[in-house]
Design an enzyme around this catalytic site. Sequence first.
Site, mmCIF file in Angstrom:
data_model
loop_
_atom_site.group_PDB
_atom_site.id
_atom_site.type_symbol
_atom_site.label_atom_id
_atom_site.label_comp_id
_atom_site.label_asym_id
_atom_site.label_seq_id
_atom_site.Cartn_x
_atom_site.Cartn_y
_atom_site.Cartn_z
ATOM 1 N N PHE A 250 0.700 -1.061 0.076
ATOM 2 C CA PHE A 250 -0.067 0.078 0.114
ATOM 3 C C PHE A 250 0.760 1.303 -0.043
ATOM 4 C CE2 PHE A 250 -4.357 -1.007 -0.046
ATOM 5 C CZ PHE A 250 -4.367 -2.383 -0.028
ATOM 6 N N CYS A 261 -15.228 0.999 -1.527
ATOM 7 C CA CYS A 261 -15.121 0.917 -0.136
ATOM 8 C C CYS A 261 -13.953 2.065 0.573
ATOM 9 C CB CYS A 261 -14.461 -0.271 0.191
ATOM 10 S SG CYS A 261 -15.833 -1.392 0.099
ATOM 11 N N LYS A 264 -15.866 5.860 0.341
ATOM 12 C CA LYS A 264 -17.109 5.850 1.442
ATOM 13 C C LYS A 264 -16.736 5.686 2.642
ATOM 14 C CE LYS A 264 -19.086 1.352 1.181
ATOM 15 N NZ LYS A 264 -18.847 0.776 2.459
ATOM 16 N N LYS A 321 -9.611 -1.155 -9.846
ATOM 17 C CA LYS A 321 -7.901 -1.896 -9.606
ATOM 18 C C LYS A 321 -8.049 -3.166 -10.611
ATOM 19 C CE LYS A 321 -7.567 -4.566 -6.281
ATOM 20 N NZ LYS A 321 -7.700 -5.155 -5.110
HETATM 21 P P1 NAD Z 1 -22.823 -5.283 -3.684
HETATM 22 O O1 NAD Z 1 -23.256 -3.885 -3.889
HETATM 23 O O2 NAD Z 1 -21.740 -6.206 -4.478
HETATM 24 O O3 NAD Z 1 -23.857 -6.486 -3.203
HETATM 25 C C1 NAD Z 1 -24.875 -6.179 -2.246
HETATM 26 C C2 NAD Z 1 -25.955 -6.998 -2.737
HETATM 27 O O4 NAD Z 1 -26.814 -7.059 -1.672
HETATM 28 C C3 NAD Z 1 -26.531 -6.847 -4.075
HETATM 29 O O5 NAD Z 1 -26.681 -7.807 -4.602
HETATM 30 C C4 NAD Z 1 -28.146 -6.374 -3.560
HETATM 31 O O6 NAD Z 1 -29.118 -6.899 -4.529
HETATM 32 C C5 NAD Z 1 -28.181 -7.132 -2.233
HETATM 33 N N1 NAD Z 1 -29.232 -6.508 -1.340
HETATM 34 C C6 NAD Z 1 -29.444 -5.363 -0.995
HETATM 35 N N2 NAD Z 1 -30.592 -5.072 -0.236
HETATM 36 C C7 NAD Z 1 -31.011 -6.642 0.139
HETATM 37 C C8 NAD Z 1 -31.791 -7.128 0.833
HETATM 38 N N3 NAD Z 1 -32.690 -6.236 1.777
HETATM 39 N N4 NAD Z 1 -32.040 -8.544 1.069
HETATM 40 C C9 NAD Z 1 -30.937 -9.048 0.288
HETATM 41 N N5 NAD Z 1 -30.145 -8.729 -0.459
HETATM 42 C C10 NAD Z 1 -30.279 -7.367 -0.406
HETATM 43 O O7 NAD Z 1 -21.919 -4.865 -2.228
HETATM 44 P P2 NAD Z 1 -20.508 -5.396 -1.716
HETATM 45 O O8 NAD Z 1 -19.496 -5.029 -2.405
HETATM 46 O O9 NAD Z 1 -20.576 -6.965 -1.712
HETATM 47 O O10 NAD Z 1 -20.277 -4.855 -0.303
HETATM 48 C C11 NAD Z 1 -21.283 -5.305 0.698
HETATM 49 C C12 NAD Z 1 -20.952 -4.837 2.175
HETATM 50 O O11 NAD Z 1 -19.438 -5.389 2.335
HETATM 51 C C13 NAD Z 1 -20.736 -3.343 2.196
HETATM 52 O O12 NAD Z 1 -20.985 -2.993 3.359
HETATM 53 C C14 NAD Z 1 -19.029 -3.236 1.957
HETATM 54 O O13 NAD Z 1 -18.712 -1.889 2.491
HETATM 55 C C15 NAD Z 1 -18.705 -4.247 2.521
HETATM 56 N N6 NAD Z 1 -17.253 -4.643 1.993
HETATM 57 C C16 NAD Z 1 -16.954 -4.904 0.655
HETATM 58 C C17 NAD Z 1 -15.696 -5.173 0.283
HETATM 59 C C18 NAD Z 1 -15.722 -5.429 -1.176
HETATM 60 O O14 NAD Z 1 -14.424 -5.516 -1.632
HETATM 61 N N7 NAD Z 1 -16.503 -5.136 -2.244
HETATM 62 C C19 NAD Z 1 -15.019 -5.932 1.214
HETATM 63 C C20 NAD Z 1 -14.924 -5.613 2.364
HETATM 64 C C21 NAD Z 1 -16.509 -5.206 2.708
HETATM 65 C C1 UGA Z 2 -10.050 -2.476 0.161
HETATM 66 C C2 UGA Z 2 -9.152 -3.255 1.194
HETATM 67 O O1 UGA Z 2 -7.745 -3.601 0.592
HETATM 68 C C3 UGA Z 2 -9.746 -4.553 2.019
HETATM 69 O O2 UGA Z 2 -8.950 -4.961 2.940
HETATM 70 C C4 UGA Z 2 -11.100 -4.244 2.338
HETATM 71 O O3 UGA Z 2 -11.984 -5.238 2.861
HETATM 72 C C5 UGA Z 2 -11.842 -3.502 1.059
HETATM 73 O O4 UGA Z 2 -11.260 -2.403 0.710
HETATM 74 C C6 UGA Z 2 -13.478 -3.233 1.575
HETATM 75 O O5 UGA Z 2 -13.591 -2.817 2.816
HETATM 76 O O6 UGA Z 2 -14.019 -3.311 0.674
HETATM 77 P P1 UGA Z 2 -10.248 -3.114 -2.363
HETATM 78 O O7 UGA Z 2 -11.081 -1.649 -2.307
HETATM 79 O O8 UGA Z 2 -11.060 -4.194 -3.143
HETATM 80 O O9 UGA Z 2 -9.934 -3.456 -0.805
HETATM 81 O O10 UGA Z 2 -9.053 -3.025 -3.138
HETATM 82 P P2 UGA Z 2 -7.584 -2.458 -2.622
HETATM 83 O O11 UGA Z 2 -6.336 -3.145 -3.222
HETATM 84 O O12 UGA Z 2 -7.460 -2.022 -1.307
HETATM 85 O O13 UGA Z 2 -7.469 -0.916 -3.671
HETATM 86 C C7 UGA Z 2 -8.328 0.058 -3.169
HETATM 87 C C8 UGA Z 2 -7.645 1.307 -4.207
HETATM 88 O O14 UGA Z 2 -6.385 1.530 -3.617
HETATM 89 C C9 UGA Z 2 -7.504 0.867 -5.597
HETATM 90 O O15 UGA Z 2 -7.996 2.041 -6.409
HETATM 91 C C10 UGA Z 2 -6.022 1.128 -5.638
HETATM 92 O O16 UGA Z 2 -5.764 1.273 -6.979
HETATM 93 C C11 UGA Z 2 -5.634 1.887 -4.740
HETATM 94 N N1 UGA Z 2 -4.249 1.559 -4.173
HETATM 95 C C12 UGA Z 2 -3.875 0.364 -3.475
HETATM 96 C C13 UGA Z 2 -3.196 2.576 -4.459
HETATM 97 O O17 UGA Z 2 -3.424 3.594 -5.226
HETATM 98 N N2 UGA Z 2 -2.028 2.248 -4.018
HETATM 99 C C14 UGA Z 2 -1.486 1.164 -3.291
HETATM 100 O O18 UGA Z 2 -0.341 0.914 -2.766
HETATM 101 C C15 UGA Z 2 -2.556 0.303 -3.000
#
Ligand code: NAD
Ligand code: UGA
Length: 449
Positions: A250, A261, A264, A321
Amino acid sequence: MKDLCVIGVGYVGLVTAAGFADLGNRVTALDINEERVRNLRKGILPIYEPGLEEVVRRNVQAGRLAFTTSYDEALSKAEFAFIAVGTPEGVDGEADLRYVRDAAESIARSMQGPLIVINKSTVPVGTGDWVSEIIRSHLPKPLRFAVVSCPEFLREGSALADFLNPARTVLGSMDHEAAEKVAQLHIPLRAPIVITDLRTAEMIKYASNAFLATKISFINEIANICEALGADVKEVATGMGYDPRIGRQFLEAGIGYGGSCFPKDVKALAHMASVQGRNPQLLQAVMDINEDRMRMVLEHIESLSGPFGRKDIGLLGLAFKPNTDDIREAPALKIAGLLLGRGAAVRAYDPVAMDAAARALPTLRMCPDPYALAEGADALVVVTDWNEFKQLDLSRIHKLMRTPNLIDGRNIYEPEEMKAIGFRYRGIGRGYDGSDAAAKRPADKARPR
Ligand code: NAD
Ligand code: UGA
């Protein structure tokens, strides 16, 4: 073998469902999006995530993984229900919890026996207590339940691998017995398990994401200074990274963090602090520095290719990414919007994210491959560090371009090699790459006195 229900089949939910099924549990994954469920039943995944399709198929065939839109069906036998719905940015940066609320209400209406509700969505501190309250107030008859926070730390692009090899599992609950049961589910993952209270677990997730975002903004600030003083940020990061207290990960300088993520979550944490009368100064600086990256990229493009009017600019990469088709908060779309707004003709190529990007920005012209993108272009900008961009035939790209300006927003190329091919090249924070600041650098000014 346990019976699990996973609510939401997005990045986190689908990976959690497939992962726990692969560990031998019976999992019913539920979503309110009928099309997603219909497609999943046909083996069509709603997201691009390496390796996931195969694991989903294998576990569906083995009878351990099924998909439904019915809460009654999903909860009929479940002992554990994971909430993995979205928590997008709401008003003033606050997390929008409407999907969590809906899921909690639906759980309450459909649960048929004792249930452990596990929250995997990233939610503001205190949400676990709120979810408990919602379930309690919507239960048609008294049933035993507990709420456990189990934040998810996977990254997109390596989501399945991260789920199966986590650095740690964090569990938070006021009900220690419930937390222990959830810990048992995670034991096959062989990672350290931290058990704490609900609010602390929720804070660990925000603090982790905010810290990683801080590392990125820190190195981007150092990159700015490197550009002005003629140092190379890649080597600075490597030199820093050998210190185990710092670590190399990172510290990739570039066009800033995007995705669903970090943007927000940093905002939501700052909002939580402000509401409590605290001043989140560092978080504010992290966000400001990240915001500023767009201006910096545009400056780099303009300084090489001149004013944008009628210039053909190609974007290498659209996803936020590599290894994902996710374009939520993707820097590429912001850069494209700004360039289009200033009169440039913008085209793009991405290995998997072009369909999603075309829906979001219909005026963006898509090209079938990087060579078509280069043809007649006045500048190419590396926006996403896809591996396939590292192995391009760059001499061919150079010949195809009208003006060989290459802006490497992710530092995937070596400045000297690019200049040897004939590009006018600009990396990020690579002071000796021929950037104006470095070229103009008076030798005596840079030397320590
Ligand atoms: P996403 O938008 O990809 O998926 C969310 C899903 O939930 C959608 O398919 C939607 O239709 C469904 N949904 C919404 N309301 C619903 C309900 N009432 N009942 C059943 N299904 C419902 O979201 P995501 O990226 O998987 O993220 C989910 C959560 O996990 C978020 O809080 C995010 O911040 C967190 N998170 C995401 C990541 C990531 O890499 N995307 C990593 C760690 C944590
Ligand atoms: C990030 C965290 O790494 C996860 O641990 C976490 O679960 C997730 O958010 C989440 O809460 O959703 P993600 O967003 O999937 O995961 O991807 P990252 O690899 O962290 O990259 C995030 C952003 O930072 C990308 O735009 C990437 O290009 C940028 N980045 C990352 C940089 O600019 N420099 C770096 O050294 C690393």
